[in-house]
Design a protein around this motif. Sequence first.
Motif, PDB file in Angstrom:
ATOM      1  N   GLY A  21       0.776  -1.230   0.000  1.00  0.00           N
ATOM      2  CA  GLY A  21       0.000   0.000   0.000  1.00  0.00           C
ATOM      3  C   GLY A  21       0.805   1.276   0.000  1.00  0.00           C
ATOM      4  N   ALA A  22       2.120   1.203  -0.181  1.00  0.00           N
ATOM      5  CA  ALA A  22       2.956   2.405  -0.138  1.00  0.00           C
ATOM      6  C   ALA A  22       3.918   2.421  -1.321  1.00  0.00           C
ATOM      7  CB  ALA A  22       3.726   2.468   1.175  1.00  0.00           C
ATOM      8  N   LEU A  23       4.351   3.647  -1.682  1.00  0.00           N
ATOM      9  CA  LEU A  23       5.307   3.836  -2.763  1.00  0.00           C
ATOM     10  C   LEU A  23       6.696   4.074  -2.201  1.00  0.00           C
ATOM     11  CD1 LEU A  23       3.194   6.110  -5.116  1.00  0.00           C
ATOM     12  CD2 LEU A  23       4.176   3.897  -5.742  1.00  0.00           C
ATOM     13  N   HIS A  24       7.677   3.387  -2.765  1.00  0.00           N
ATOM     14  CA  HIS A  24       9.063   3.513  -2.310  1.00  0.00           C
ATOM     15  C   HIS A  24       9.943   3.845  -3.512  1.00  0.00           C
ATOM     16  CE1 HIS A  24       7.531   1.654   1.338  1.00  0.00           C
ATOM     17  NE2 HIS A  24       7.021   0.688   0.570  1.00  0.00           N
ATOM     18  N   LEU A  25      10.838   4.790  -3.310  1.00  0.00           N
ATOM     19  CA  LEU A  25      11.707   5.276  -4.385  1.00  0.00           C
ATOM     20  C   LEU A  25      13.151   4.943  -4.071  1.00  0.00           C
ATOM     21  CD1 LEU A  25      12.410   7.068  -6.881  1.00  0.00           C
ATOM     22  CD2 LEU A  25      12.408   9.029  -5.309  1.00  0.00           C
ATOM     23  N   TYR A  26      13.847   4.372  -5.048  1.00  0.00           N
ATOM     24  CA  TYR A  26      15.280   4.128  -4.933  1.00  0.00           C
ATOM     25  C   TYR A  26      16.003   5.013  -5.944  1.00  0.00           C
ATOM     26  CZ  TYR A  26      19.806   1.746  -4.993  1.00  0.00           C
ATOM     27  OH  TYR A  26      21.156   1.461  -4.932  1.00  0.00           O
ATOM     28  N   ASP A  27      16.887   5.877  -5.446  1.00  0.00           N
ATOM     29  CA  ASP A  27      17.699   6.742  -6.296  1.00  0.00           C
ATOM     30  C   ASP A  27      19.008   6.020  -6.597  1.00  0.00           C
ATOM     31  OD1 ASP A  27      19.028   8.784  -7.566  1.00  0.00           O
ATOM     32  OD2 ASP A  27      19.432   9.928  -5.747  1.00  0.00           O
ATOM     33  N   LYS A  28      19.204   5.656  -7.847  1.00  0.00           N
ATOM     34  CA  LYS A  28      20.347   4.811  -8.210  1.00  0.00           C
ATOM     35  C   LYS A  28      21.674   5.533  -8.081  1.00  0.00           C
ATOM     36  CE  LYS A  28      17.678   1.805 -11.291  1.00  0.00           C
ATOM     37  NZ  LYS A  28      17.522   1.236 -12.648  1.00  0.00           N
ATOM     38  N   LYS A  29      21.687   6.842  -8.262  1.00  0.00           N
ATOM     39  CA  LYS A  29      22.953   7.573  -8.183  1.00  0.00           C
ATOM     40  C   LYS A  29      23.445   7.688  -6.749  1.00  0.00           C
ATOM     41  CE  LYS A  29      22.865  10.230 -12.449  1.00  0.00           C
ATOM     42  NZ  LYS A  29      22.950  11.577 -13.074  1.00  0.00           N
ATOM     43  N   SER A  30      22.543   8.052  -5.839  1.00  0.00           N
ATOM     44  CA  SER A  30      22.951   8.214  -4.444  1.00  0.00           C
ATOM     45  C   SER A  30      22.836   6.911  -3.665  1.00  0.00           C
ATOM     46  CB  SER A  30      22.094   9.283  -3.761  1.00  0.00           C
ATOM     47  OG  SER A  30      20.748   8.856  -3.660  1.00  0.00           O
ATOM     48  N   LYS A  31      22.176   5.916  -4.280  1.00  0.00           N
ATOM     49  CA  LYS A  31      21.939   4.618  -3.643  1.00  0.00           C
ATOM     50  C   LYS A  31      21.161   4.777  -2.338  1.00  0.00           C
ATOM     51  CE  LYS A  31      26.020   2.504  -5.765  1.00  0.00           C
ATOM     52  NZ  LYS A  31      27.289   1.781  -5.555  1.00  0.00           N
ATOM     53  N   LYS A  32      20.170   5.680  -2.380  1.00  0.00           N
ATOM     54  CA  LYS A  32      19.313   5.918  -1.222  1.00  0.00           C
ATOM     55  C   LYS A  32      17.885   5.477  -1.539  1.00  0.00           C
ATOM     56  CE  LYS A  32      21.745   9.896   0.803  1.00  0.00           C
ATOM     57  NZ  LYS A  32      21.626  11.332   1.187  1.00  0.00           N
TER      58      LYS A  32
ATOM     59  N   TYR B  94      13.840   5.975  -0.421  1.00  0.00           N
ATOM     60  CA  TYR B  94      12.874   6.853   0.253  1.00  0.00           C
ATOM     61  C   TYR B  94      11.571   6.077   0.401  1.00  0.00           C
ATOM     62  CZ  TYR B  94      16.295  10.230  -1.398  1.00  0.00           C
ATOM     63  OH  TYR B  94      17.463  10.911  -1.662  1.00  0.00           O
ATOM     64  N   HIS B  95      11.293   5.675   1.634  1.00  0.00           N
ATOM     65  CA  HIS B  95      10.080   4.911   1.903  1.00  0.00           C
ATOM     66  C   HIS B  95       8.878   5.855   1.997  1.00  0.00           C
ATOM     67  CE1 HIS B  95      12.296   1.203   2.495  1.00  0.00           C
ATOM     68  NE2 HIS B  95      13.133   1.850   3.294  1.00  0.00           N
ATOM     69  N   GLN B  96       7.749   5.382   1.481  1.00  0.00           N
ATOM     70  CA  GLN B  96       6.514   6.183   1.496  1.00  0.00           C
ATOM     71  C   GLN B  96       6.813   7.604   0.992  1.00  0.00           C
ATOM     72  OE1 GLN B  96       5.695   5.423   5.756  1.00  0.00           O
ATOM     73  NE2 GLN B  96       3.799   4.453   5.090  1.00  0.00           N
ATOM     74  N   PHE B  97       7.406   7.678  -0.186  1.00  0.00           N
ATOM     75  CA  PHE B  97       7.903   8.992  -0.626  1.00  0.00           C
ATOM     76  C   PHE B  97       6.790   9.883  -1.162  1.00  0.00           C
ATOM     77  CE2 PHE B  97       7.857   6.886  -4.705  1.00  0.00           C
ATOM     78  CZ  PHE B  97       7.830   7.868  -5.684  1.00  0.00           C
ATOM     79  N   ILE B  98       5.602   9.321  -1.426  1.00  0.00           N
ATOM     80  CA  ILE B  98       4.436  10.131  -1.778  1.00  0.00           C
ATOM     81  C   ILE B  98       3.293   9.745  -0.851  1.00  0.00           C
ATOM     82  CG2 ILE B  98       2.712  10.667  -3.539  1.00  0.00           C
ATOM     83  CD1 ILE B  98       4.749  10.144  -5.671  1.00  0.00           C
ATOM     84  N   GLN B  99       2.735  10.749  -0.168  1.00  0.00           N
ATOM     85  CA  GLN B  99       1.546  10.551   0.662  1.00  0.00           C
ATOM     86  C   GLN B  99       0.579  11.705   0.418  1.00  0.00           C
ATOM     87  OE1 GLN B  99       3.770  10.118   4.501  1.00  0.00           O
ATOM     88  NE2 GLN B  99       2.625   8.211   4.700  1.00  0.00           N
ATOM     89  N   ILE B 100      -0.652  11.503   0.830  1.00  0.00           N
ATOM     90  CA  ILE B 100      -1.685  12.527   0.660  1.00  0.00           C
ATOM     91  C   ILE B 100      -2.212  12.918   2.039  1.00  0.00           C
ATOM     92  CG2 ILE B 100      -3.932  13.070  -0.345  1.00  0.00           C
ATOM     93  CD1 ILE B 100      -1.778  12.692  -2.434  1.00  0.00           C
ATOM     94  N   GLU B 101      -2.320  14.219   2.247  1.00  0.00           N
ATOM     95  CA  GLU B 101      -2.855  14.747   3.511  1.00  0.00           C
ATOM     96  C   GLU B 101      -4.195  15.423   3.246  1.00  0.00           C
ATOM     97  OE1 GLU B 101      -0.711  17.737   6.433  1.00  0.00           O
ATOM     98  OE2 GLU B 101      -2.027  18.801   5.021  1.00  0.00           O
ATOM     99  N   ASP B 102      -5.164  15.165   4.112  1.00  0.00           N
ATOM    100  CA  ASP B 102      -6.451  15.841   4.035  1.00  0.00           C
ATOM    101  C   ASP B 102      -6.775  16.442   5.395  1.00  0.00           C
ATOM    102  OD1 ASP B 102      -9.120  16.171   2.429  1.00  0.00           O
ATOM    103  OD2 ASP B 102      -9.708  15.515   4.434  1.00  0.00           O
TER     104      ASP B 102
END
Length: 868
Positions: free
Chosen positions: A487-498, A500-508
């Motif tokens: 249920g969550a989106l995770h981003l891996y940056d190949k250059k920095s090898k980092k 980012y868990h749950q890198f997009i969320q929505i707030e209401d």
Amino acid sequence: MVKRVHVIHHTHWDLEWYFTSNESFIQLIYHLDEVMDALEQNKIDYYLLDGQMSLLDDYLTSFPEQKMRLQTLVESGKLQIGPWYTQTDELIISGESIIRNLNAGMSLANQLGGYMNVGYLPDSFGQGKDMPKIYNGLGINNAVFWRGVSEDVTVDREFNWKSEDGSSVLVSNIKDGYFAGLGLIYDDDYQGQMDIVRNGATSDELLLPVGGDQRYVDRNLKERSGIYNKHLQDYHLEESTYEDFFRELPKENLSEVQGEFISSSVSKIHRSIYSSRYDQKYLNDKIERRMIYQVEPLMAMADQMGITYKQGILDKIWRLLNRNQAHDSAGGCNSDKTNQAILARYTQVDQLSYSIVDYLTRKIAESRPKVQENDLTIFNPLPWKVKKVIKVDVSTKFSTIKVTKNSKDIPFEYINTKREYNGSIKRTLAEMDENKFYYIHTIALEVEIPSLDFTTYQVEKGEVKNSGDNKVSKIENSHYRIEFHQGALHLYDKKSKKTYHQFIQIEDSGDEGDTYDYSPAYENDTYLFDFENASVKTSGESLLQTMTIEGTWQIAQNLNSRAKKIRDQEISYQLILSLSSDSTHIDCHLTIDNSAYDHRMRVLIQTPLENSFSYADTPFGVAKRPVEDPHIKDWREMGWKEEPTAIFPMIHYVNTHNEKQSFTLFSKGIKEYQIVGNKFDKIALTLFRSVGYLGRPDLLRRPGKASGNEFKYIATTDSQLQQKLTFKFSIQIDRHFSAAKLSQDYLDYALALPYYQIQELNLFTTTLKYFVSNPLEEKINYHSPFTLESDTLAYSSFRKSLKNNGYELRLYNPDTKNSVKGGSIIFNHKKAIEFVDLKGELLSKKDKNDIVDLGIFKPGEIKTIRIV
């Protein structure tokens, strides 16, 4: 010594607000009779018609016989007009729009005898940091405004306001408002009125503006001034003009300040108005982008091919658009009927502008030598070579295709294919002629096109290929990998090898504010959403990969439900993430079907940094802003007009960076952001606000009387935005921050390349396709006129010169601290260039050459190069 009080008799004439421009126009036509009569009969000496020419543009359209009468009053100096067309917003409107606004106002005013050479914006909701250089570029050295100056910056009424490039305007800050002098008319507190305008004045030259919203002529002004003069020994009131005031004002020992003015310390500033009526802000951004980066360059290219440059239609579009960019109109803080009129103007300029693109791309494509069926001509309206993956639709008899150039295959991938019918429409499928079916293929195509030029590809019959849908829940390219997990989106940056868990969320959250300001609900309930229980589909191959996420969020339907912690409204959404083969952009296309009331939705993006500052682009530069205002805890005690929440405007992007990493969010039409999180490590883009009133009193963030009309609740049902809303933004991670690079990266992300296919199967690719069109009698012989080579400058515009038959290329240095070498322009043939100001007036020349060095650009400096 006796203090001279310059009484400025004026009206502030909102083009539209809780009333429409049509309604206020009726008031205007009779008001101008009163003004002209009073001036001609010497009942008043001077009158300022609010510094905007749109009023007289409308008036003279209906009453052209009054032109000579108005011209006589303007030429005599009695009636002050211009320099604006409309009183622009300065914080979310592009720099080119602001220049076009002043160009139009000055041009129209000159036809009536000349303009007031003062940058007069008495009610804009904040002052943009680039205004001094815009003003100086148009020959304006003095400015008047009201809102936004913090007492932490200066308590002086008069000061020199500077830009990074050294441009400077002498400012009179009418800190008590454009209506401050109405006490002269209504009460006899002689000394009290003088105390108001004396406080903070730097000399014995004082300003007393006497006027108000849609204010009538004060026929007793001379009488009232005489009464004041009899009762005051140390002051003398006289009717005057702003130009006279600045001539008399001592210039020595004035303080110097830089930057933007968006503080609420002495006046309301409406720091969250940038997200009101998102639908209108999206349209403004789309039309600005098309006009500046497609229409004007295409028209300049076509002009060199013998297709007449139509300045008249450009003027019409810009003036219509400038009407929507006045401070109230741009803000969206209007009645529903007014916002409906604004949307109607947007629809008009949208249709006009895209029809120009449609016409020119077709005319050029059909006028090439050796035109063949299924030629696909793609245009690059930018002044540098473009190589990228784009989406195009092609209509063909072939169920499968290939794309070639000079008989060589060009990389492409299918995105979608649909079968269509081009015969006379029938009631049933069985009645249709099988021979009249064709295919529309949406493809991802890798193109490479020279600057300000076009390239033609061929669409041919190809072998069967199937991109299909993938079953994996990830997409990737050479820079990033995005995975959907639990249920969550995770981003891996190949250059920095980092990662980012749950890198997009929505707030209401609840919004008990109004069309001016966000304010949390008195009984609030805020939710943070991932994408739990969503369906996920991925597709694409090496050129373009997409991940489509669809689902629903459960939120409160209204403030009553929110107060009870009840989530009784389902909100459906679709998020599409796209990665092109070698692009550094993560493109996000979010659709939300809003069916709830009185709430605000934001997208929260995880950054790699703990931030102290944000950086956002401005009309001609970058603003550095703290993530938290130093007075966020004591603003009430200090008597500020509203909470100084660190909600800020942006034109196209917001960035955070340090020495090792840079993180940027680009947007198409989203104009508001805030840095949030316990460590200030997230960027919140405000997607939209649903609110139901033009103004409300006693907001949590803005105590006291209602903004707008304080005497009546004006319901704005349309501002609840009960509709399907689309949001487009892009994420980019870099090693280093470069404002010049980001300006090009934004165009790489945001600008669609126009194209036209030679074919007769589908007459409805565009509206104009249905009409017949003659190609040019002489076939086009055209080559790219020049290439800009610069990694230090930002590109602003390219259009035909208003002064002669040349073309103007506008560039600026977005670096706010350092001078830079501007790079060069490479021509195919030797050309002479001229440096001109923002009016097109000559500044200097350079001799003919095939490579022209652009020289040094000071920090923030704008230069306009006319190619002769």
